[in-house]
Motif scaffolding. Structure first.
Motif, mmCIF file in Angstrom:
data_model
loop_
_atom_site.group_PDB
_atom_site.id
_atom_site.type_symbol
_atom_site.label_atom_id
_atom_site.label_comp_id
_atom_site.label_asym_id
_atom_site.label_seq_id
_atom_site.Cartn_x
_atom_site.Cartn_y
_atom_site.Cartn_z
ATOM 1 N N ASN A 1 0.809 -1.257 -0.115
ATOM 2 C CA ASN A 1 -0.069 0.141 -0.148
ATOM 3 C C ASN A 1 0.845 1.137 -0.083
ATOM 4 O O ASN A 1 0.440 2.427 0.177
ATOM 5 C CB ASN A 1 -0.869 0.130 1.143
ATOM 6 C CG ASN A 1 -1.743 -0.990 1.141
ATOM 7 O OD1 ASN A 1 -2.453 -1.533 0.088
ATOM 8 N ND2 ASN A 1 -2.231 -1.718 2.308
ATOM 9 N N ARG A 2 1.982 0.986 -0.337
ATOM 10 C CA ARG A 2 2.931 2.172 -0.312
ATOM 11 C C ARG A 2 2.549 3.269 -1.313
ATOM 12 O O ARG A 2 2.363 2.900 -2.602
ATOM 13 C CB ARG A 2 4.548 1.697 -0.475
ATOM 14 C CG ARG A 2 5.444 2.733 -0.211
ATOM 15 C CD ARG A 2 5.482 3.286 1.237
ATOM 16 N NE ARG A 2 6.570 4.227 1.166
ATOM 17 C CZ ARG A 2 6.564 5.516 1.625
ATOM 18 N NH1 ARG A 2 5.436 5.909 2.111
ATOM 19 N NH2 ARG A 2 7.481 6.295 1.684
ATOM 20 N N GLU A 3 2.547 4.600 -1.075
ATOM 21 C CA GLU A 3 2.384 5.713 -1.993
ATOM 22 C C GLU A 3 3.006 7.068 -1.521
ATOM 23 O O GLU A 3 3.292 7.119 -0.313
ATOM 24 C CB GLU A 3 0.855 5.853 -2.566
ATOM 25 C CG GLU A 3 -0.070 6.311 -1.285
ATOM 26 C CD GLU A 3 -1.605 6.484 -1.638
ATOM 27 O OE1 GLU A 3 -1.907 7.629 -2.229
ATOM 28 O OE2 GLU A 3 -2.412 5.553 -1.637
ATOM 29 N N HIS B 1 1.275 12.087 -8.225
ATOM 30 C CA HIS B 1 1.235 10.894 -7.281
ATOM 31 C C HIS B 1 1.957 9.691 -7.762
ATOM 32 O O HIS B 1 2.223 9.585 -8.944
ATOM 33 C CB HIS B 1 -0.332 10.762 -7.392
ATOM 34 C CG HIS B 1 -0.708 9.489 -6.616
ATOM 35 N ND1 HIS B 1 -1.745 8.696 -7.106
ATOM 36 C CD2 HIS B 1 -0.382 9.157 -5.346
ATOM 37 C CE1 HIS B 1 -2.304 7.886 -6.270
ATOM 38 N NE2 HIS B 1 -1.429 8.032 -5.106
ATOM 39 N N TRP C 1 2.542 5.485 -6.612
ATOM 40 C CA TRP C 1 2.312 4.105 -5.780
ATOM 41 C C TRP C 1 2.976 2.826 -6.411
ATOM 42 O O TRP C 1 3.049 2.711 -7.536
ATOM 43 C CB TRP C 1 0.621 4.061 -5.512
ATOM 44 C CG TRP C 1 -0.088 3.899 -6.885
ATOM 45 C CD1 TRP C 1 -0.642 2.517 -7.387
ATOM 46 C CD2 TRP C 1 -0.142 4.807 -7.899
ATOM 47 N NE1 TRP C 1 -1.055 2.840 -8.563
ATOM 48 C CE2 TRP C 1 -1.036 4.033 -8.900
ATOM 49 C CE3 TRP C 1 -0.183 6.175 -8.242
ATOM 50 C CZ2 TRP C 1 -1.555 4.863 -10.164
ATOM 51 C CZ3 TRP C 1 -0.646 6.739 -9.238
ATOM 52 C CH2 TRP C 1 -1.242 5.914 -10.321
#
Length: 136
Positions: free
Chosen positions: A4-6, A13, A15
């Motif tokens: 879930n790394r962003e 943005h 991710w």
């Protein structure tokens, strides 16, 4: 690496998608500050593993300072390959010069592609993985 790394920086943005894709969306003017941010993300990723960069650059443009920073600081060895989504003619010329600069400074070939959609990016990455697996 966390699934879930962003990362966010203004409109920009990025991710991570396991096992090895960093998706990034760039919009508007890409400033020196944005390039410092993006190189930081790439370096963080590369500290954990090499990865594919799938960068949606629709309606974005690099400033000369930003381009110079990327040439001087991005390393071809961080990436398994780079696929640009939505690049216009000017962006293709700019990104090709970035790839040449990265290869010359790192001495490593960096496979790149230009596509129109995320689905096409996924397909290119899948084909690239298969080819890499065959050649070892």
């Amino acid at each position: 690496m966390s699934l879930n790394r962003e990362w966010r920086h203004g409109e920009q943005h990025a991710w991570f998608e396991a096992p090895d894709i960093l998706w990034a969306r760039f919009r508007g003017a890409i400033t020196l500050e944005t390039s410092v941010w993006s190189c930081g993300v790439y370096r963080e990723m590369a500290d954990a593993q090499r990865f594919y960069l799938a960068a949606d650059i629709t309606d974005s443009h690099l400033s000369p300072e930003s381009r110079r920073y990327l040439v001087d600081h991005a390393q071809a060895g961080w990436f398994l390959g780079v696929v640009y989504i939505g690049a216009a003619m000017e962006q293709k010329a700019t990104t090709k010069s970035l790839m040449v600069g990265a290869m010359l400074s790192g001495g490593m070939r960096l496979d790149t592609a230009y596509v129109d959609s995320a689905e096409e990016a996924r397909a290119w990455i899948a084909r690239h993985r298969e080819a890499a697996a065959r050649t070892g």
